[in-house]
Design an enzyme around this catalytic site. Structure first.
Site, mmCIF file in Angstrom:
data_model
loop_
_atom_site.group_PDB
_atom_site.id
_atom_site.type_symbol
_atom_site.label_atom_id
_atom_site.label_comp_id
_atom_site.label_asym_id
_atom_site.label_seq_id
_atom_site.Cartn_x
_atom_site.Cartn_y
_atom_site.Cartn_z
ATOM 1 N N SER A 59 54.249 40.647 74.675
ATOM 2 C CA SER A 59 53.766 41.777 73.895
ATOM 3 C C SER A 59 54.808 42.100 72.840
ATOM 4 O O SER A 59 55.990 41.750 72.995
ATOM 5 C CB SER A 59 53.566 42.999 74.799
ATOM 6 O OG SER A 59 53.369 44.185 74.056
ATOM 7 N N TYR A 88 55.909 48.527 81.822
ATOM 8 C CA TYR A 88 55.396 47.554 80.848
ATOM 9 C C TYR A 88 56.523 47.103 79.911
ATOM 10 O O TYR A 88 56.723 45.910 79.678
ATOM 11 C CB TYR A 88 54.254 48.188 80.058
ATOM 12 C CG TYR A 88 53.467 47.224 79.205
ATOM 13 C CD1 TYR A 88 52.279 46.664 79.664
ATOM 14 C CD2 TYR A 88 53.895 46.878 77.925
ATOM 15 C CE1 TYR A 88 51.551 45.786 78.888
ATOM 16 C CE2 TYR A 88 53.174 46.005 77.134
ATOM 17 C CZ TYR A 88 51.993 45.466 77.613
ATOM 18 O OH TYR A 88 51.273 44.590 76.832
ATOM 19 N N LYS A 127 57.880 43.303 80.072
ATOM 20 C CA LYS A 127 57.581 42.462 78.918
ATOM 21 C C LYS A 127 58.856 41.948 78.253
ATOM 22 O O LYS A 127 58.888 40.827 77.732
ATOM 23 C CB LYS A 127 56.723 43.225 77.906
ATOM 24 C CG LYS A 127 55.287 43.439 78.380
ATOM 25 C CD LYS A 127 54.563 42.121 78.643
ATOM 26 C CE LYS A 127 53.088 42.335 78.938
ATOM 27 N NZ LYS A 127 52.354 41.057 79.138
#
Length: 311
Positions: free
Chosen positions: A153, A166, A170
């Site tokens: 991402s 997250y 990531k």
């Protein structure tokens, strides 16, 4: 590498980016594309649109034995895997802690709920890539080469407001992809890491529908592109064997800005975090802002929502 004639596996392929990649690979003339997803019915629905060169499989990417079994099955049927796209992902909407309303059992301690989210993000965003590489690299190396595409991402280069698990996982996914790329390069393995911003997928759109501040930040960061544009970037990168895949070119500029002036970037992101707010309860009572930060003042990151969804 050439996509035409290739045998390809795509995880998280029941919707979103994974489904878009599978469609594009078939259109590019791949010999076989296996669409794997924990929602087998969703993968089957996409496969039904793609003809005889596509097949669906149920898969929990956090189950190492299941991943190894999928790889073994594809190798048994096709004799090789040329490209493995490790794509499943989720959002947690969690910072250091999670509010009790986000748990299935309100009596559970806040810290326990947050720990569950952190663990799940680590399993899906990092260990799934590890399990895929462990399973597929021996056959690729024996065949003289192969390709890994790991979906991360823009948050893996920058950050994601309102979703600390997250953001951290990531970043780890990007680091793992880098390590794989240089560690196995001399054995014929090529690696790309996909780092998009906002994409029109359930992962983002469900967050927007739920009123997620983090999803709103992503939508405000720039154009929300279609999965077809992501597939365009992936095909170009894989064909040219480019490591970093940026469907939103501005991410590269944001990344360079961050590297050139980290302190200034942090100040700007602190202001942004205060503007969007989160539900993290760590800090002064009644405050909703956190130090979770994204991109530059133009904003980038990911969605944050109570539901965990694959792409």
């Amino acid at each position: 590498m050439r996509i035409a004639g290739a045998v390809i596996v795509v995880t998280g392929a029941g919707s979103g980016i994974g489904a878009g990649l599978a469609r594009r690979f078939v259109a590019e003339g791949a010999h076989a594309v296996v669409l794997a997803d924990r929602d087998l019915a969703a993968a089957q629905a996409v496969t039904a649109q793609l003809g005889s060169r596509a097949a669906a499989a149920g898969l929990d990417v956090t189950d190492e034995a299941a991943v190894a079994g999928l790889v073994a099955g594809v190798l048994a049927e096709h004799g090789r895997i040329d490209l493995f796209c490790s794509n499943a992902g989720l959002a947690t909407g969690t910072g250091l802690a999670a509010d009790a309303g986000r748990t299935s059992d309100p009596a559970r301690e806040v810290g326990t709920a947050a720990d569950d989210a952190w663990q799940r993000a680590w399993e899906v965003h990092v260990m799934a890539h590890v399990y895929a590489a462990r399973a597929v690299l021996p056959a690729m190396i024996a065949a003289g080469g192969g390709y890994l595409l790991n979906t991360a991402s823009a948050a893996g280069l920058l950050s994601a407001p309102g979703d600390a698990p997250y953001t951290a996982s990531k970043h780890a996914a990007v680091g793992l992809a880098e390590w794989l790329a240089y560690s196995y390069r001399d054995r014929g393995i090529r690696v790309s890491v996909l780092c998009p911003m906002g994409v029109d997928t359930p992962l983002l759109m469900d967050g927007l529908a739920a009123g997620s501040p983090a999803a709103a930040a992503v939508a405000a960061s720039g154009p929300v592109i279609g999965v077809e544009q992501v597939a365009d970037a992936v095909v170009e990168a894989v064909t040219n064997e480019t490591f970093l895949v940026l469907p939103h070119p501005r991410v590269g500029k944001f990344w360079a800005t961050k590297a050139a002036d980290v302190e200034g970037w942090l100040v700007g992101m602190a202001k942004l975090a205060g503007q969007i707010g989160t539900a993290d309860q760590i800090g002064t009572a009644g405050q909703t802002g956190t130090a979770d930060q994204t991109g530059t003042a133009d904003q980038t990151g990911t969605t944050a929502g109570a539901k965990q969804k694959e792409r």
